[in-house]
Scaffold this motif. Structure first.
Motif, PDB file in Angstrom:
ATOM      1  N   TRP A 136      23.585   5.771  -2.813  1.00  0.00           N
ATOM      2  CA  TRP A 136      23.356   4.713  -1.833  1.00  0.00           C
ATOM      3  C   TRP A 136      23.299   5.240  -0.395  1.00  0.00           C
ATOM      4  O   TRP A 136      23.581   4.513   0.552  1.00  0.00           O
ATOM      5  N   GLN A 137      22.873   6.496  -0.258  1.00  0.00           N
ATOM      6  CA  GLN A 137      22.719   7.090   1.067  1.00  0.00           C
ATOM      7  C   GLN A 137      21.246   7.321   1.431  1.00  0.00           C
ATOM      8  O   GLN A 137      20.944   7.900   2.469  1.00  0.00           O
ATOM      9  N   LEU A 138      20.333   6.854   0.575  1.00  0.00           N
ATOM     10  CA  LEU A 138      18.913   7.142   0.773  1.00  0.00           C
ATOM     11  C   LEU A 138      18.303   6.324   1.914  1.00  0.00           C
ATOM     12  O   LEU A 138      17.358   6.763   2.570  1.00  0.00           O
ATOM     13  N   LYS A 139      18.834   5.132   2.145  1.00  0.00           N
ATOM     14  CA  LYS A 139      18.286   4.195   3.145  1.00  0.00           C
ATOM     15  C   LYS A 139      16.834   3.839   2.821  1.00  0.00           C
ATOM     16  O   LYS A 139      15.958   3.784   3.704  1.00  0.00           O
ATOM     17  N   LEU A 140      16.591   3.600   1.542  1.00  0.00           N
ATOM     18  CA  LEU A 140      15.261   3.230   1.070  1.00  0.00           C
ATOM     19  C   LEU A 140      14.896   1.834   1.572  1.00  0.00           C
ATOM     20  O   LEU A 140      15.682   0.902   1.491  1.00  0.00           O
ATOM     21  N   ARG A 141      13.657   1.705   2.077  1.00  0.00           N
ATOM     22  CA  ARG A 141      13.165   0.420   2.530  1.00  0.00           C
ATOM     23  C   ARG A 141      11.981  -0.028   1.680  1.00  0.00           C
ATOM     24  O   ARG A 141      11.183   0.793   1.215  1.00  0.00           O
ATOM     25  N   VAL A 142      11.880  -1.336   1.497  1.00  0.00           N
ATOM     26  CA  VAL A 142      10.740  -1.949   0.814  1.00  0.00           C
ATOM     27  C   VAL A 142       9.825  -2.548   1.875  1.00  0.00           C
ATOM     28  O   VAL A 142      10.282  -3.289   2.755  1.00  0.00           O
ATOM     29  N   VAL A 143       8.548  -2.217   1.805  1.00  0.00           N
ATOM     30  CA  VAL A 143       7.565  -2.723   2.773  1.00  0.00           C
ATOM     31  C   VAL A 143       6.532  -3.565   2.028  1.00  0.00           C
ATOM     32  O   VAL A 143       5.774  -3.035   1.207  1.00  0.00           O
ATOM     33  N   PRO A 144       6.475  -4.885   2.289  1.00  0.00           N
ATOM     34  CA  PRO A 144       5.465  -5.726   1.633  1.00  0.00           C
ATOM     35  C   PRO A 144       4.115  -5.628   2.329  1.00  0.00           C
ATOM     36  O   PRO A 144       4.033  -5.621   3.565  1.00  0.00           O
ATOM     37  N   VAL A 145       3.059  -5.565   1.545  1.00  0.00           N
ATOM     38  CA  VAL A 145       1.693  -5.486   2.088  1.00  0.00           C
ATOM     39  C   VAL A 145       0.839  -6.529   1.376  1.00  0.00           C
ATOM     40  O   VAL A 145       0.778  -6.564   0.145  1.00  0.00           O
ATOM     41  N   GLY A 146       0.195  -7.386   2.168  1.00  0.00           N
ATOM     42  CA  GLY A 146      -0.685  -8.407   1.610  1.00  0.00           C
ATOM     43  C   GLY A 146      -2.144  -8.045   1.825  1.00  0.00           C
ATOM     44  O   GLY A 146      -2.549  -7.657   2.915  1.00  0.00           O
ATOM     45  N   LEU A 147      -2.940  -8.157   0.766  1.00  0.00           N
ATOM     46  CA  LEU A 147      -4.368  -7.827   0.815  1.00  0.00           C
ATOM     47  C   LEU A 147      -5.182  -9.110   0.645  1.00  0.00           C
ATOM     48  O   LEU A 147      -5.054  -9.800  -0.372  1.00  0.00           O
ATOM     49  N   THR A 148      -5.996  -9.429   1.641  1.00  0.00           N
ATOM     50  CA  THR A 148      -6.848 -10.613   1.577  1.00  0.00           C
ATOM     51  C   THR A 148      -8.297 -10.173   1.742  1.00  0.00           C
ATOM     52  O   THR A 148      -8.682  -9.674   2.803  1.00  0.00           O
ATOM     53  N   TYR A 149      -9.109 -10.347   0.692  1.00  0.00           N
ATOM     54  CA  TYR A 149     -10.495  -9.886   0.684  1.00  0.00           C
ATOM     55  C   TYR A 149     -11.472 -11.033   0.930  1.00  0.00           C
ATOM     56  O   TYR A 149     -11.203 -12.190   0.582  1.00  0.00           O
ATOM     57  N   HIS A 150     -12.589 -10.684   1.517  1.00  0.00           N
ATOM     58  CA  HIS A 150     -13.744 -11.583   1.589  1.00  0.00           C
ATOM     59  C   HIS A 150     -14.909 -10.835   0.960  1.00  0.00           C
ATOM     60  O   HIS A 150     -15.291  -9.766   1.411  1.00  0.00           O
ATOM     61  N   ARG A 151     -15.473 -11.385  -0.118  1.00  0.00           N
ATOM     62  CA  ARG A 151     -16.519 -10.717  -0.904  1.00  0.00           C
ATOM     63  C   ARG A 151     -16.014  -9.348  -1.376  1.00  0.00           C
ATOM     64  O   ARG A 151     -16.610  -8.320  -1.099  1.00  0.00           O
ATOM     65  N   LYS A 152     -14.940  -9.359  -2.129  1.00  0.00           N
ATOM     66  CA  LYS A 152     -14.298  -8.110  -2.518  1.00  0.00           C
ATOM     67  C   LYS A 152     -15.160  -7.249  -3.431  1.00  0.00           C
ATOM     68  O   LYS A 152     -14.959  -6.031  -3.514  1.00  0.00           O
ATOM     69  N   HIS A 153     -16.117  -7.862  -4.126  1.00  0.00           N
ATOM     70  CA  HIS A 153     -16.949  -7.106  -5.054  1.00  0.00           C
ATOM     71  C   HIS A 153     -18.119  -6.416  -4.371  1.00  0.00           C
ATOM     72  O   HIS A 153     -18.806  -5.608  -4.981  1.00  0.00           O
ATOM     73  N   ALA A 154     -18.344  -6.758  -3.074  1.00  0.00           N
ATOM     74  CA  ALA A 154     -19.604  -6.386  -2.443  1.00  0.00           C
ATOM     75  C   ALA A 154     -19.439  -5.281  -1.408  1.00  0.00           C
ATOM     76  O   ALA A 154     -18.429  -5.204  -0.698  1.00  0.00           O
ATOM     77  N   PHE A 155     -20.453  -4.459  -1.325  1.00  0.00           N
ATOM     78  CA  PHE A 155     -20.541  -3.459  -0.265  1.00  0.00           C
ATOM     79  C   PHE A 155     -20.590  -4.163   1.091  1.00  0.00           C
ATOM     80  O   PHE A 155     -21.316  -5.136   1.265  1.00  0.00           O
ATOM     81  N   ARG A 156     -19.798  -3.681   2.049  1.00  0.00           N
ATOM     82  CA  ARG A 156     -19.668  -4.247   3.389  1.00  0.00           C
ATOM     83  C   ARG A 156     -18.917  -5.572   3.362  1.00  0.00           C
ATOM     84  O   ARG A 156     -19.081  -6.411   4.256  1.00  0.00           O
ATOM     85  N   GLY A 157     -18.085  -5.790   2.338  1.00  0.00           N
ATOM     86  CA  GLY A 157     -17.160  -6.906   2.367  1.00  0.00           C
ATOM     87  C   GLY A 157     -16.034  -6.607   3.349  1.00  0.00           C
ATOM     88  O   GLY A 157     -16.038  -5.577   4.029  1.00  0.00           O
ATOM     89  N   ARG A 158     -15.055  -7.514   3.448  1.00  0.00           N
ATOM     90  CA  ARG A 158     -13.981  -7.346   4.421  1.00  0.00           C
ATOM     91  C   ARG A 158     -12.632  -7.475   3.736  1.00  0.00           C
ATOM     92  O   ARG A 158     -12.486  -8.194   2.748  1.00  0.00           O
ATOM     93  N   VAL A 159     -11.651  -6.796   4.301  1.00  0.00           N
ATOM     94  CA  VAL A 159     -10.280  -6.924   3.798  1.00  0.00           C
ATOM     95  C   VAL A 159      -9.321  -6.853   4.976  1.00  0.00           C
ATOM     96  O   VAL A 159      -9.408  -5.961   5.814  1.00  0.00           O
ATOM     97  N   ALA A 160      -8.421  -7.841   5.047  1.00  0.00           N
ATOM     98  CA  ALA A 160      -7.349  -7.846   6.040  1.00  0.00           C
ATOM     99  C   ALA A 160      -6.066  -7.411   5.342  1.00  0.00           C
ATOM    100  O   ALA A 160      -5.697  -7.954   4.303  1.00  0.00           O
ATOM    101  N   VAL A 161      -5.401  -6.419   5.905  1.00  0.00           N
ATOM    102  CA  VAL A 161      -4.168  -5.876   5.318  1.00  0.00           C
ATOM    103  C   VAL A 161      -2.999  -6.288   6.209  1.00  0.00           C
ATOM    104  O   VAL A 161      -2.897  -5.848   7.358  1.00  0.00           O
ATOM    105  N   ALA A 162      -2.144  -7.146   5.701  1.00  0.00           N
ATOM    106  CA  ALA A 162      -0.990  -7.635   6.468  1.00  0.00           C
ATOM    107  C   ALA A 162       0.261  -6.878   6.023  1.00  0.00           C
ATOM    108  O   ALA A 162       0.665  -6.950   4.865  1.00  0.00           O
ATOM    109  N   VAL A 163       0.858  -6.134   6.950  1.00  0.00           N
ATOM    110  CA  VAL A 163       2.069  -5.365   6.661  1.00  0.00           C
ATOM    111  C   VAL A 163       3.270  -6.166   7.151  1.00  0.00           C
ATOM    112  O   VAL A 163       3.389  -6.478   8.332  1.00  0.00           O
TER     113      VAL A 163
END
Length: 442
Positions: A140-167
């Protein structure tokens, strides 16, 4: 790894909301809407090396497997893929624990399965078990942290689609020390629940996919009317916090006043359908057009397109075959929807370097060393110019269509503007009630 990151940047418009992944031992957890692409996107914004856990069948794919091994990925053996062989996960888990103890970052998708649902799926306990075992092994000396990351895609299947990454905000695993020492399984369940809660704060969680359409239409028309984001800027990262607030407010309205929710939903989607009839995206209808401004816009954009056309044509001709090969490969592999982008990127990572090498070899053979050097410089440049020209052409074509159709239907345009204003007024009224109720519950 650098090649894969560069390819992700070309495939998607990637943006980050929030802080970057911190240094030290970190367990990154993320939602999982887009198969292997999710891991690559997280690593793109991490600003440090992150070792993902990925389903074992991906390692059997010639190119994707090579990329994953180069990234230090760890295989997960799921029952549906390897019946009776889930015991092999013990080695993977221990490798992940060892990596965390060496102060590395490990990426886990607690949902286990990649999916296209509008909300988080059921959370597996593997991420929590890895985190607790790592801390316990380090006394219990590691000081391990958990970091949540949310991925929100627009046209995820397509070339030149967009993704917002919320940390999201990190939290320490050490807070579960006492619970772990008194009841191991209770600690696993409690930490898993905390991980879910953290992920819910950085993702959009809606009952159905249809609600996602309603949510995006409502936010877009609201942002346009309020002037919160001009033009295409509303498609970027600034949308994330507004989308989350809209999701919470619409969920509240659905529970408290289902009839009013349905009426509002019908109004928003009706507005959206009328916009589509004009060839305009949600929230993209301006209150008025100024002829002088339109003329300046068309002259400026037209000049840029004309100047870039020769190089764009050359780039299109040179890179046409590798550009089309990812889409053509889908008929060969027939992947599920969640894996389409992964297979496209994997094919591109093979097709483009191979084509580039063949061009260099041909230049050296027919012209010599100088020809090969010139080709090595010119070919990537004309390819990037063709890509930028394509994006600009799509933007201008859409705007011209909007100008033409909207100017020709002035009465309908004015009617829709009034309708948008009425909807936004109702949103504001509901928001005030929602805020009052939230304050009363706090």
């Amino acid at each position: 790894m650098k090649c894969a990151m560069w390819a992700v940047e070309r495939f998607y418009d990637v943006g980050r909301v929030g802080r970057s992944i911190p240094e030290g031992p970190v367990l990154v957890i993320a939602n999982h809407p887009n198969s292997a692409m999710d891991g690559l996107v997280v690593m793109r914004i991490a600003n440090r090396r992150v070792r993902p856990l990925a389903k074992a069948p991906l390692f059997e794919h010639a190119l994707i497997g090579h990329v994953l091994r180069g990234l230090g990925a760890l295989p997960v053996y799921r029952p549906q893929d390897f019946p009776g062989e889930t015991w092999r996960n013990e080695s993977t888990f221990q490798t992940a624990v060892a990596a965390l103890r060496q102060k590395e970052a490990v990426l886990v998708f607690p949902e286990g399965l990649s999916h296209s649902e509008a909300r988080l799926g059921k959370m597996k306990t593997g991420a929590a078990r890895i985190a607790l075992e790592a801390e316990e092994a380090a006394d219990w000396q590691l000081k391990l942290r958990v970091v949540p990351v949310g991925l929100t895609y627009h046209r995820k299947h397509a070339f030149r689609g967009r993704v917002a990454v919320a940390v999201g905000r990190p939290f320490e695993v050490g807070n579960w020390r006492e619970m772990r020492q008194s009841d191991e399984w209770a600690a696993v369940e409690s930490l898993t629940a905390a991980m879910r809660e953290a992920l819910e704060k950085v993702t959009l969680n809606l009952p159905t996919r249809e609600d996602r359409i309603l949510l995006e239409a409502a936010e877009s028309l609201y942002a346009t009317e309020k002037g919160l984001a001009k033009g295409r800027a509303r498609q970027g990262l600034a949308r994330m916090s507004r989308l989350q607030r809209f999701a919470e407010a619409l969920a509240w309205l659905y529970v408290t006043e289902p009839e009013r929710y349905q009426k509002l939903s019908d109004s928003v989607l009706g507005y959206r359908n009328q916009l589509h009839a004009l060839g305009v995206r949600e929230g993209g209808l301006p209150e008025r057009f100024q002829p002088a401004r339109i003329a300046r816009y068309l002259l400026y954009q037209g000049a840029l397109l004309l100047i870039g056309l020769p190089l764009a044509m050359l780039g299109t001709l040179v890179w046409y075959v590798p550009y089309k090969s990812p889409k053509a490969s889908l008929s060969l592999y027939n992947p599920p929807y969640e894996a389409v982008a992964s297979y496209k990127l994997g094919t591109a990572l093979l097709a483009f370097p191979l084509t580039f090498a063949l061009y260099l070899a041909a230049a050296w053979w027919f012209v010599g060393l100088l020809g090969m050097i010139v080709a090595a410089v010119v070919l990537p440049v004309v390819g990037l110019v063709a890509l930028r020209w394509r994006d600009r052409w799509k933007m201008v074509r859409e705007d011209v269509r909007m100008f033409r159709r909207s100017i020709g239907t002035r009465a309908l345009r004015e009617q829709l503007v009034a309708r948008r204003q009425a909807l936004v007024a109702e949103f504001d009224s509901l928001a005030r009630r929602w805020q009052v109720e939230r304050l009363g519950q706090d």
